[in-house]
Design a protein around this motif. Structure first.
Motif, PDB file in Angstrom:
ATOM      1  N   ARG A 144       1.392  -1.010 -16.066  1.00 15.61           N
ATOM      2  CA  ARG A 144       0.414  -1.407 -15.052  1.00 15.61           C
ATOM      3  C   ARG A 144       0.015  -0.213 -14.187  1.00 15.61           C
ATOM      4  O   ARG A 144       0.831   0.665 -13.907  1.00 15.61           O
ATOM      5  CB  ARG A 144       0.998  -2.501 -14.159  1.00 15.61           C
ATOM      6  CG  ARG A 144       0.071  -2.951 -13.038  1.00 15.61           C
ATOM      7  CD  ARG A 144       0.520  -4.249 -12.452  1.00 15.61           C
ATOM      8  NE  ARG A 144      -0.201  -4.580 -11.228  1.00 15.61           N
ATOM      9  CZ  ARG A 144      -0.308  -5.805 -10.731  1.00 15.61           C
ATOM     10  NH1 ARG A 144       0.246  -6.822 -11.351  1.00 15.61           N
ATOM     11  NH2 ARG A 144      -0.975  -6.019  -9.614  1.00 15.61           N
ATOM     12  N   ILE A 145      -1.261  -0.214 -13.791  1.00 11.59           N
ATOM     13  CA  ILE A 145      -1.770   0.758 -12.824  1.00 11.59           C
ATOM     14  C   ILE A 145      -2.408  -0.013 -11.685  1.00 11.59           C
ATOM     15  O   ILE A 145      -3.195  -0.938 -11.911  1.00 11.59           O
ATOM     16  CB  ILE A 145      -2.808   1.703 -13.474  1.00 11.59           C
ATOM     17  CG1 ILE A 145      -2.133   2.649 -14.466  1.00 11.59           C
ATOM     18  CG2 ILE A 145      -3.548   2.506 -12.401  1.00 11.59           C
ATOM     19  CD1 ILE A 145      -3.111   3.525 -15.235  1.00 11.59           C
ATOM     20  N   ASP A 146      -2.038   0.352 -10.465  1.00 14.27           N
ATOM     21  CA  ASP A 146      -2.671  -0.205  -9.268  1.00 14.27           C
ATOM     22  C   ASP A 146      -3.265   0.944  -8.477  1.00 14.27           C
ATOM     23  O   ASP A 146      -2.550   1.902  -8.140  1.00 14.27           O
ATOM     24  CB  ASP A 146      -1.648  -0.943  -8.389  1.00 14.27           C
ATOM     25  CG  ASP A 146      -1.209  -2.257  -9.002  1.00 14.27           C
ATOM     26  OD1 ASP A 146      -2.052  -3.152  -9.125  1.00 14.27           O
ATOM     27  OD2 ASP A 146      -0.021  -2.370  -9.359  1.00 14.27           O
ATOM     28  N   GLY A 147      -4.555   0.881  -8.185  1.00 12.80           N
ATOM     29  CA  GLY A 147      -5.197   1.944  -7.433  1.00 12.80           C
ATOM     30  C   GLY A 147      -6.177   1.402  -6.418  1.00 12.80           C
ATOM     31  O   GLY A 147      -6.856   0.399  -6.670  1.00 12.80           O
ATOM     32  N   GLU A 148      -6.228   2.050  -5.275  1.00 10.89           N
ATOM     33  CA  GLU A 148      -7.176   1.652  -4.231  1.00 10.89           C
ATOM     34  C   GLU A 148      -7.771   2.912  -3.611  1.00 10.89           C
ATOM     35  O   GLU A 148      -7.072   3.902  -3.385  1.00 10.89           O
ATOM     36  CB  GLU A 148      -6.476   0.833  -3.148  1.00 10.89           C
ATOM     37  CG  GLU A 148      -7.420   0.401  -2.021  1.00 10.89           C
ATOM     38  CD  GLU A 148      -6.700  -0.342  -0.904  1.00 10.89           C
ATOM     39  OE1 GLU A 148      -7.246  -1.339  -0.423  1.00 10.89           O
ATOM     40  OE2 GLU A 148      -5.595   0.095  -0.510  1.00 10.89           O
ATOM     41  N   LEU A 149      -9.087   2.867  -3.352  1.00  7.85           N
ATOM     42  CA  LEU A 149      -9.749   3.955  -2.649  1.00  7.85           C
ATOM     43  C   LEU A 149     -10.814   3.327  -1.754  1.00  7.85           C
ATOM     44  O   LEU A 149     -11.823   2.798  -2.240  1.00  7.85           O
ATOM     45  CB  LEU A 149     -10.378   4.937  -3.628  1.00  7.85           C
ATOM     46  CG  LEU A 149     -10.790   6.295  -3.039  1.00  7.85           C
ATOM     47  CD1 LEU A 149      -9.597   7.001  -2.404  1.00  7.85           C
ATOM     48  CD2 LEU A 149     -11.412   7.180  -4.100  1.00  7.85           C
TER      49      LEU A 149
END
Length: 345
Positions: A144-149
């Motif tokens: 899993r990858i979780d990313g926020e920008l």
């Protein structure tokens, strides 16, 4: 390698300041829509100012061009530079559509000229560490990858962030980082889904992006109306890697091998969290399963991208393996796929 710079804004200044630390490269010329601004910029950085783009492209001291102008000018400016026989690096996004990116890529290939999107995050030392960690299986198989920008911008329909004609919207401004980095680490996505919320001007104010890579899933979020945690978390079967905030300029990667460590690594961004993480870094040896890897560097961080492009240009390459045009085109395809689904009600 003499670089010609198009634009005199914030990114142009970061580029020029970081260029000073790159061996074998220098700023040779600059141009802008305002000659007065170009002249002032050139005087500050010892570069020749040109009244217009064509004049700069004719200058023999210019070997390559860096385009740091608004999104809606990227395609035409890059095409002009390539037509003049110059290698080109374009500030993200390379173009406003997949079709434009494909046209530029095709033309650059035909002319045997270098072309690259300036996705500088891919070239940071922290990313070298992450790529090696994944290659060696340090956190097991990625699941899993979780990313926020997300960065808050006051709404103004005339501002480039909220104007479709200028290439506005959260996806083109921020989502490109999240998508591009996911592709760099995982390869081509098998499925793409998403939803977005519209600003009053109609552009995407915020967007959720979901992609699958075999058994791994990426869940990404970008927005223009609030300050986010701005972390990028890669979770594997045996641990996680966290590019600390703001991940696009990561100077620290947290490696966790325990559930407690993973929770600490997901601490939100901001001054308070950064101070807490700095303190935690000093205590890391005593925290089971938690390690911090620091990658401190001077400047903004564009020097790694500039050095890589300069070397590739000097060696006669038309692309760089860390930022191939195929990934740029695919990123724009994904953005168009999400936007085509229409805004959330």
């Amino acid at each position: 390698m003499g670089w010609g710079l198009v634009g005199t804004g914030m990114i142009a200044r970061h580029f020029t300041e970081d260029l000073r630390s790159v061996a074998g490269a220098h700023l040779a010329a600059v141009t802008s829509r305002s000659f007065d601004k170009a002249a002032a910029f050139g005087a500050a950085f010892d570069a020749r100012a040109h009244a217009d783009l064509d004049a700069m492209l004719r200058a023999p001291e210019v070997d390559a061009v860096y385009i740091a102008t608004p999104n809606d000018t990227h395609f035409s400016t890059a095409l002009a530079a390539l037509s003049a026989g110059k290698g080109v690096v374009v500030e993200k996004p390379l173009a406003m559509s997949r079709t434009e990116a494909e046209q530029l890529a095709s033309f650059a290939t035909e002319q045997k000229l270098f072309l690259m999107e300036g996705m500088w995050t891919r070239f940071l030392p922290a990313m070298d560490f992450v790529r090696e960690a994944l290659r060696s299986g340090a956190i097991g198989k990625v699941r899993r990858i979780d990313g926020e920008l997300a960065f808050r911008h006051l709404y103004d329909p005339g501002n480039r962030f909220f104007d479709a004609a200028q290439g506005g919207g959260a996806l083109l401004d921020l989502g490109v980082y999240l998508i591009s980095l996911s592709l760099a680490l995982m390869g081509r996505a098998e499925t793409v889904n998403g939803r977005w919320r519209a600003a009053p001007s109609g552009v995407d104010m915020a967007a959720d992006i979901e992609m699958t890579f075999g058994t791994a899933q990426a869940r990404l979020h970008c927005a223009l109306d609030y300050e986010g945690a701005n972390l990028f978390v890669i979770e594997g079967t045996h641990g996680s890697l966290v590019l600390q905030a703001p991940f696009i300029a990561a100077r620290q990667v947290t490696k966790t091998l325990a559930m407690a460590g993973r929770g600490l690594a997901r601490m939100p961004g901001g001054p308070t969290a950064r101070r807490a993480m700095a303190k935690l870094s000093r205590l890391a040896p005593s925290v089971p399963g938690l390690r911090h890897q620091l990658f401190d560097f001077s400047g903004y961080g564009l020097q790694f991208e500039i050095a890589a492009a300069t070397q590739a240009l000097a060696q006669g390459h038309t692309q760089h393996p860390l930022m191939p045009m195929a990934d740029t085109v695919e990123t724009l395809r994904i953005i168009e796929t999400i936007r085509s689904q229409g805004p959330a009600a």
